[in-house]
Scaffold this motif. Structure first.
Motif: not given
Length: 143
Positions: A14, A55, A67
């Motif tokens: 992330m 995502l 993202l």
């Protein structure tokens, strides 16, 4: 509570995607190389993150991952709970736990409840954007 590699790697991914975000999708191979995670294992983590809409994934030429929201909108707690299933320190505090017959006289339950609150508040107090601001170079961090 011990956070597994799945949870730790999900956070790394992330942060990696947040630091390399742009108009293009980031190929799995690039993420795997930067984070030194096997592509096969990374695929399983990314699948979960895409299924839960953290995502967006795109297959084919020009495909990859990015993202679905700004980094400020993801808490560390949400990523860990998604990949680990729970942050509960004891089984009686799990979401789907059966009622404990000893709960009324359990001397330790209030302590475990408070610890659970503190831990969740701690992890929910950090966002992916916060992890990006550690002052480390984008490709060399370890979680």
């Amino acid at each position: 509570m011990l956070v597994s590699t799945k949870g730790r790697y999900a956070l790394r991914v992330m942060v990696d995607l947040a630091e390399h975000q742009g108009d293009r999708y980031i190929p799995l191979k690039e993420i795997a190389e930067r984070q030194e995670i096997s592509e096969k294992y990374l695929e399983t983590i990314l699948k979960v993150l895409v299924q839960e809409k953290m995502l967006v994934g795109l297959r084919g030429k020009g495909g990859g991952y990015k993202l679905s929201r700004p980094p400020e909108q993801y808490t560390v707690g949400s990523v860990i709970r998604l990949t680990e299933g729970s942050l509960a320190p004891v089984s009686c505090l799990e979401k789907c736990a059966s009622p404990c017959a000893r709960a009324a006289e359990c001397r330790t339950l209030p302590m475990w409840q408070r610890f659970n609150e503190v831990m969740n508040e701690f992890f929910d107090g950090y966002t992916i954007a916060d992890l990006m601001r550690t002052g480390q170079d984008g490709d060399n961090y370890v979680i």
